[in-house]
Scaffold this motif. Structure first.
Motif, PDB file in Angstrom:
ATOM      1  N   SER A   1      47.862  47.684  36.179  1.00  0.00           N
ATOM      2  CA  SER A   1      47.266  47.919  34.884  1.00  0.00           C
ATOM      3  C   SER A   1      45.713  47.608  34.902  1.00  0.00           C
ATOM      4  CB  SER A   1      47.890  47.498  33.556  1.00  0.00           C
ATOM      5  OG  SER A   1      47.630  46.211  33.475  1.00  0.00           O
ATOM      6  N   ILE A   2      45.465  46.569  35.281  1.00  0.00           N
ATOM      7  CA  ILE A   2      44.186  45.959  35.541  1.00  0.00           C
ATOM      8  C   ILE A   2      43.340  47.001  36.717  1.00  0.00           C
ATOM      9  CG2 ILE A   2      42.667  44.064  36.475  1.00  0.00           C
ATOM     10  CD1 ILE A   2      44.271  43.241  33.719  1.00  0.00           C
ATOM     11  N   SER A   3      43.933  47.044  37.600  1.00  0.00           N
ATOM     12  CA  SER A   3      43.330  48.031  38.682  1.00  0.00           C
ATOM     13  C   SER A   3      43.152  49.329  38.234  1.00  0.00           C
ATOM     14  CB  SER A   3      44.394  48.383  39.902  1.00  0.00           C
ATOM     15  OG  SER A   3      43.765  48.988  40.751  1.00  0.00           O
ATOM     16  N   THR A   4      43.799  50.040  37.331  1.00  0.00           N
ATOM     17  CA  THR A   4      43.719  51.476  36.737  1.00  0.00           C
ATOM     18  C   THR A   4      42.394  51.227  35.763  1.00  0.00           C
ATOM     19  OG1 THR A   4      45.953  51.938  37.068  1.00  0.00           O
ATOM     20  CG2 THR A   4      44.622  53.348  35.580  1.00  0.00           C
ATOM     21  N   ARG A   5      42.387  50.393  34.836  1.00  0.00           N
ATOM     22  CA  ARG A   5      41.179  50.001  34.100  1.00  0.00           C
ATOM     23  C   ARG A   5      40.067  50.019  34.871  1.00  0.00           C
ATOM     24  NH1 ARG A   5      42.121  45.779  31.315  1.00  0.00           N
ATOM     25  NH2 ARG A   5      40.385  44.560  32.275  1.00  0.00           N
ATOM     26  N   ILE A   6      39.946  49.156  35.804  1.00  0.00           N
ATOM     27  CA  ILE A   6      38.714  48.721  36.504  1.00  0.00           C
ATOM     28  C   ILE A   6      38.223  50.012  37.040  1.00  0.00           C
ATOM     29  CG2 ILE A   6      37.656  47.594  38.334  1.00  0.00           C
ATOM     30  CD1 ILE A   6      39.435  45.128  37.673  1.00  0.00           C
ATOM     31  N   LYS A   7      39.077  50.849  37.790  1.00  0.00           N
ATOM     32  CA  LYS A   7      38.632  52.149  38.314  1.00  0.00           C
ATOM     33  C   LYS A   7      38.220  52.955  37.377  1.00  0.00           C
ATOM     34  CE  LYS A   7      40.477  55.657  41.803  1.00  0.00           C
ATOM     35  NZ  LYS A   7      41.455  56.110  42.501  1.00  0.00           N
ATOM     36  N   SER A   8      38.890  53.118  36.331  1.00  0.00           N
ATOM     37  CA  SER A   8      38.106  54.117  35.163  1.00  0.00           C
ATOM     38  C   SER A   8      37.134  53.633  34.766  1.00  0.00           C
ATOM     39  CB  SER A   8      39.559  54.094  34.104  1.00  0.00           C
ATOM     40  OG  SER A   8      39.134  55.154  32.881  1.00  0.00           O
ATOM     41  N   GLU A   9      36.850  52.248  34.520  1.00  0.00           N
ATOM     42  CA  GLU A   9      35.394  51.875  33.843  1.00  0.00           C
ATOM     43  C   GLU A   9      34.367  52.248  34.964  1.00  0.00           C
ATOM     44  OE1 GLU A   9      36.172  47.866  33.202  1.00  0.00           O
ATOM     45  OE2 GLU A   9      37.012  48.017  31.211  1.00  0.00           O
TER      46      GLU A   9
ATOM     47  N   GLU B   1      38.383  51.738  48.465  1.00  0.00           N
ATOM     48  CA  GLU B   1      39.730  51.083  47.936  1.00  0.00           C
ATOM     49  C   GLU B   1      39.548  49.364  48.026  1.00  0.00           C
ATOM     50  OE1 GLU B   1      42.129  52.139  46.089  1.00  0.00           O
ATOM     51  OE2 GLU B   1      40.887  54.177  45.996  1.00  0.00           O
ATOM     52  N   GLN B   2      39.171  49.009  49.053  1.00  0.00           N
ATOM     53  CA  GLN B   2      38.939  47.656  49.402  1.00  0.00           C
ATOM     54  C   GLN B   2      37.964  46.962  48.324  1.00  0.00           C
ATOM     55  OE1 GLN B   2      37.696  47.234  53.634  1.00  0.00           O
ATOM     56  NE2 GLN B   2      39.477  48.121  54.466  1.00  0.00           N
ATOM     57  N   GLN B   3      36.824  47.535  48.006  1.00  0.00           N
ATOM     58  CA  GLN B   3      35.956  47.123  47.228  1.00  0.00           C
ATOM     59  C   GLN B   3      36.594  46.836  45.657  1.00  0.00           C
ATOM     60  OE1 GLN B   3      32.783  49.857  47.746  1.00  0.00           O
ATOM     61  NE2 GLN B   3      32.301  48.982  49.730  1.00  0.00           N
ATOM     62  N   LEU B   4      37.350  47.883  45.213  1.00  0.00           N
ATOM     63  CA  LEU B   4      38.165  47.793  43.972  1.00  0.00           C
ATOM     64  C   LEU B   4      39.064  46.955  44.266  1.00  0.00           C
ATOM     65  CD1 LEU B   4      38.385  51.785  43.414  1.00  0.00           C
ATOM     66  CD2 LEU B   4      37.153  50.148  41.867  1.00  0.00           C
ATOM     67  N   ASN B   5      39.738  46.730  45.154  1.00  0.00           N
ATOM     68  CA  ASN B   5      40.825  45.814  45.179  1.00  0.00           C
ATOM     69  C   ASN B   5      40.365  44.423  45.118  1.00  0.00           C
ATOM     70  OD1 ASN B   5      42.735  47.680  45.595  1.00  0.00           O
ATOM     71  ND2 ASN B   5      42.782  47.420  47.841  1.00  0.00           N
ATOM     72  N   ALA B   6      39.042  44.178  45.631  1.00  0.00           N
ATOM     73  CA  ALA B   6      38.352  43.034  45.925  1.00  0.00           C
ATOM     74  C   ALA B   6      38.063  42.512  44.144  1.00  0.00           C
ATOM     75  CB  ALA B   6      37.097  43.012  46.369  1.00  0.00           C
ATOM     76  N   LEU B   7      37.723  43.653  43.488  1.00  0.00           N
ATOM     77  CA  LEU B   7      37.275  43.335  41.930  1.00  0.00           C
ATOM     78  C   LEU B   7      38.452  43.028  41.094  1.00  0.00           C
ATOM     79  CD1 LEU B   7      34.675  46.212  41.461  1.00  0.00           C
ATOM     80  CD2 LEU B   7      34.251  43.730  41.413  1.00  0.00           C
ATOM     81  N   VAL B   8      39.540  43.824  41.608  1.00  0.00           N
ATOM     82  CA  VAL B   8      40.914  43.326  40.706  1.00  0.00           C
ATOM     83  C   VAL B   8      41.345  42.048  41.166  1.00  0.00           C
ATOM     84  CG1 VAL B   8      43.368  44.299  40.781  1.00  0.00           C
ATOM     85  CG2 VAL B   8      41.636  45.849  40.887  1.00  0.00           C
ATOM     86  N   VAL B   9      41.353  41.818  42.314  1.00  0.00           N
ATOM     87  CA  VAL B   9      41.780  40.273  42.721  1.00  0.00           C
ATOM     88  C   VAL B   9      40.785  39.422  42.178  1.00  0.00           C
ATOM     89  CG1 VAL B   9      41.750  38.465  44.740  1.00  0.00           C
ATOM     90  CG2 VAL B   9      42.738  41.129  45.116  1.00  0.00           C
TER      91      VAL B   9
END
Length: 488
Positions: A375-383, A435-443
């Protein structure tokens, strides 16, 4: 050849690489004149001194340069002790130190004799100004008074009272006090700039320590401060924006910053402002703010049912389904109630919402924790990319920066007929890199949530124990009123 001539010739032939200001300047906080000149005093760690000394931040033309600056916590004047083994021009001239130091300390920079006199002539400077302010909060500490607090003799071992005091910055004495504190903001707050003390919309909140003195009176020591601006909000309200928050280094980690923020929150509710925002908060300030707001929300009844539903959704469903995702995000009316009652703005509330969910989830339930992360990943990608980023071709591109940030990125959306294949040829990165950049933000976001949740869980446990004790006392009073009356 004469020794002095040999030394001068040696300097003339030296290649002058200069020295970084950060390497040759030390700044000490002193509470009395006996501490001036002692190398084992309280040395502060400035954000960056280099930018006050030219484009490259280096000082030129000095051999073995040392600059010790003594900053009084009594009057907030300063004195600079400059020593070196000689000057020389190695091709880049000799840096004029006085203008650079005055850029930092302004009129507070004094000669040594005048500086030493301020410890007696201005021993009650803080008290003379702060006593006319409005006391918003009092809290006590049983910690023994620091041995350095010798400008307030006779207080060692006494219980200290701390206060949060609000004052109008437009008042001339308060404005002058703030002007003496500006050097500390330069040194300790990244990117700080002075505020306009003539603007009537500015307030300042002081954290002070009140201690008894041998004369039977008391003295005040300044622990920290916060500046707050009142913005107009249409049609008939105001918003509070927290601009600067600083607790003096010797008193950091003792809860004074928390009390400053709590007092500002209390004022926002008492005066029914629209909400409270923060101007470019540091990571630690955002961390502290989120800790405080999450604890406030834990006891806020209007959100409890909605929170329970969100947690249940993560435990039972898969958040990749759109319907399930919508159940995790709080409804708009919930955010509006939080703003109205607690003055927490929507963006901050959503940060705290994640922490609240994390606190309610079972960390050993792998399914719910994976759903939470999704859910965090989905919201960050959406933002970042927008809700329909896949179909519209938006790309997250990492870009270099001159600052100490983990990463900086821009969002690029190709124009009319531009092909993504052509974009990939000109931009260093592809979908997997994105995707790696987004995943880093999620982490990073998950780590921040976990850190705050752990702290709030410990504090929350203490609150639960206090409430249990209070309930027991109330019940005991109801059952045995006479017994307690006699004891009292």
């Amino acid at each position: 050849m004469d020794a002095k001539k040999r030394r001068r010739v040696g300097f003339a032939n030296m290649a002058d690489e200069g020295v970084e200001a950060n390497e040759c300047i030390k700044i000490f906080l002193v509470n009395n004149q006996d501490e001036v000149g002692l190398a084992n005093g309280f040395c502060i760690d400035p954000i960056d001194l280099n930018h006050f000394f030219g484009e490259d931040g280096r000082i030129y033309g000095y051999k073995c340069l040392k600059i010790n600056i003594w900053l009084s916590t009594v009057s907030f004047h300063a004195y600079a002790d400059i020593t070196h083994e000689g000057t020389f021009d190695g091709g880049k001239g000799i840096t004029n130190l006085k203008p650079a130091l005055q850029d930092i300390f302004g009129e507070t920079l004094l000669e040594k004799s005048e500086f030493l006199q301020t410890f007696s002539t201005e021993s009650n400077y803080i008290k003379s100004i702060i006593t006319s302010g409005a006391v918003l909060q009092c809290y006590t500490s049983n910690k023994a008074v620091d041995s350095s607090d010798t400008h307030c003799n006779g207080s060692n071992g006494s219980t200290m009272e701390h206060q949060i005091v609000r004052m109008d910055l437009q008042s001339l004495p308060v404005g002058l006090l703030y002007s003496r504190l500006v050097p500390l903001t330069f040194l300790l707050i990244d990117g700080s700039s002075p505020i306009d003390v003539t603007d009537p919309n500015w307030d300042i909140y002081f954290a002070v320590k009140k201690m008894p003195s041998t004369s039977g009176d008391y003295c005040l020591s300044l622990l920290g401060f916060a500046t707050v601006y009142r913005f107009y909000h249409h049609p008939d309200s105001t918003r509070l924006r927290l601009s600067q928050v600083l607790v003096l280094p010797p008193y950091q980690g003792q809860g004074h910053g928390r009390h400053l923020l709590e007092s500002i929150n209390s004022i926002s509710i008492t005066e029914n402002v629209y909400d409270v925002t923060v101007e470019e908060p540091s990571e630690y300030l955002q961390y502290l703010r989120s800790c405080i707001d999450t604890l406030r929300l834990l006891d806020f009844n209007p959100i409890k049912q909605n929170l329970k539903s969100a947690v249940l959704s993560l435990e039972m469903n898969c958040v990749t389904k759109k319907a399930s995702r919508s159940q995790v995000v709080p409804q708009n009316w919930i955010a509006e109630i939080v703003r109205q009652k607690l003055k927490i703005n929507k963006k901050q509330f959503l940060r705290c919402w994640d922490i609240l969910i994390h606190l309610k989830l079972d960390p050993n339930n792998c399914k719910s924790m994976e759903n939470f992360k999704a859910s965090i990943s989905t919201r960050i990608k959406s933002e970042i990319l927008g809700k329909d980023s896949d179909s519209k071709g938006k790309r997250l591109i990492e870009v270099p920066n001159e600052y100490d940030h983990d990463m900086t990125f821009v969002v690029y959306c190709p124009g009319g007929g531009e092909e993504l294949e052509n974009l990939d040829e000109t931009i260093d990165g592809d979908r997997s890199a994105q995707e790696q950049q987004l995943n880093a933000l999620v982490v990073k976001q998950m780590q921040a949530i976990d850190d705050i949740a752990k702290k709030d869980h410990c504090i929350g446990q203490v609150f639960v124990q206090i409430k249990a004790v209070e309930e027991f006392i109330i019940l005991d009073l109801m059952q045995n009123p006479l017994q307690h009356f006699i004891v009292l």
